[in-house]
Design a protein around this motif. Structure first.
Motif, PDB file in Angstrom:
ATOM      1  N   LYS A 178       0.751  -1.454   0.219  1.00  0.00           N
ATOM      2  CA  LYS A 178      -0.255  -0.126   0.288  1.00  0.00           C
ATOM      3  C   LYS A 178       1.320   1.101  -0.334  1.00  0.00           C
ATOM      4  CE  LYS A 178      -4.061   1.889   2.516  1.00  0.00           C
ATOM      5  NZ  LYS A 178      -4.205   2.257   1.738  1.00  0.00           N
TER       6      LYS A 178
ATOM      7  N   TYR B 182       1.095  -5.018   3.618  1.00  0.00           N
ATOM      8  CA  TYR B 182       0.836  -5.517   5.028  1.00  0.00           C
ATOM      9  C   TYR B 182      -0.056  -6.944   4.420  1.00  0.00           C
ATOM     10  CZ  TYR B 182       0.141  -0.368   6.088  1.00  0.00           C
ATOM     11  OH  TYR B 182       0.301   0.815   6.697  1.00  0.00           O
TER      12      TYR B 182
ATOM     13  N   VAL C 279      -4.129  -8.503   5.123  1.00  0.00           N
ATOM     14  CA  VAL C 279      -5.097  -7.900   5.201  1.00  0.00           C
ATOM     15  C   VAL C 279      -6.251  -8.674   5.727  1.00  0.00           C
ATOM     16  CG1 VAL C 279      -7.103  -6.522   4.413  1.00  0.00           C
ATOM     17  CG2 VAL C 279      -4.555  -5.944   3.733  1.00  0.00           C
TER      18      VAL C 279
ATOM     19  N   ASP D 137     -11.673  -4.106   7.126  1.00  0.00           N
ATOM     20  CA  ASP D 137     -10.169  -4.558   6.656  1.00  0.00           C
ATOM     21  C   ASP D 137      -9.694  -4.172   7.925  1.00  0.00           C
ATOM     22  OD1 ASP D 137     -11.056  -5.599   4.589  1.00  0.00           O
ATOM     23  OD2 ASP D 137     -10.982  -4.087   3.015  1.00  0.00           O
TER      24      ASP D 137
ATOM     25  N   TYR E  83      -5.743  -3.295   9.416  1.00  0.00           N
ATOM     26  CA  TYR E  83      -4.221  -3.926   7.962  1.00  0.00           C
ATOM     27  C   TYR E  83      -3.621  -4.287   8.832  1.00  0.00           C
ATOM     28  CZ  TYR E  83      -6.130  -2.611   3.532  1.00  0.00           C
ATOM     29  OH  TYR E  83      -6.956  -2.144   2.659  1.00  0.00           O
TER      30      TYR E  83
END
Length: 169
Positions: free
Chosen positions: A10, A101, A103, A161, A163
């Motif tokens: 990300k 990450y 997730v 979500d 992360y």
């Protein structure tokens, strides 16, 4: 219930929000704890923020691994902005750095979110080829991401979500 697990890269992004030190009380359900109260207060102030980037909210945590379990931690209820958004009084601008990450997508009432955190720390991480890469040592946040899939705290179809910054061992 965790419905999806994926690893992503990300890019950095910017949020504006309210940060508070949370003294976690595990006897309260997530829908009634200090974090939920912070979200209630922050939600009333979102119209003060200019430069919002869609409908994206974040619950940011910058963990200190030296703290014992149950120690107070800083939590920021925030919304994503463009680079030129303003910062209302009592709020903070945070640039969340780019990171890799894991997730986890949690579906169900908000009060079940603790199970998803427990799954990450108690099962996924110890059984993976990764280690946690967040916290005060790296400056990388773990966070909750809320978009249009999150509808209300008691909706069994709401999705959040989670992360967690990771790196290969």
């Amino acid at each position: 219930m965790i419905i999806e697990t994926k690893i992503i890269e990300k890019p950095a992004f910017i949020v504006v929000g309210i940060t508070e030190t949370i003294h976690f009380n595990s006897s309260l359900p997530p829908s009634e704890n200090a974090i939920a109260n912070l979200w209630g207060r922050f939600g009333e102030r979102i119209p003060e923020i200019t430069g919002l980037l869609g409908w994206r909210s974040f619950g940011l945590m910058l963990q200190n691994q030296d703290n014992s379990s149950g120690a107070p931690f800083d939590y920021t209820a925030a919304v994503q902005i463009y680079q030129d958004g303003n910062i209302p009084e009592g709020m903070t601008r945070i640039e969340v750095p780019a990171a890799r990450y894991i997730v986890l997508t949690h579906r169900g009432p908000l009060d079940g979110i603790s199970e998803a955190f427990g799954h990450f720390w108690g099962h996924w991480l110890p059984n993976s080829p990764y280690e946690y890469d967040g916290g005060t040592r790296t400056g990388k946040y773990e966070f909750e991401f809320y978009d249009q899939r999150y509808t209300k705290p008691d909706d069994p179809n709401s999705e959040i979500d989670l992360y967690f910054p990771i790196r290969e061992k």
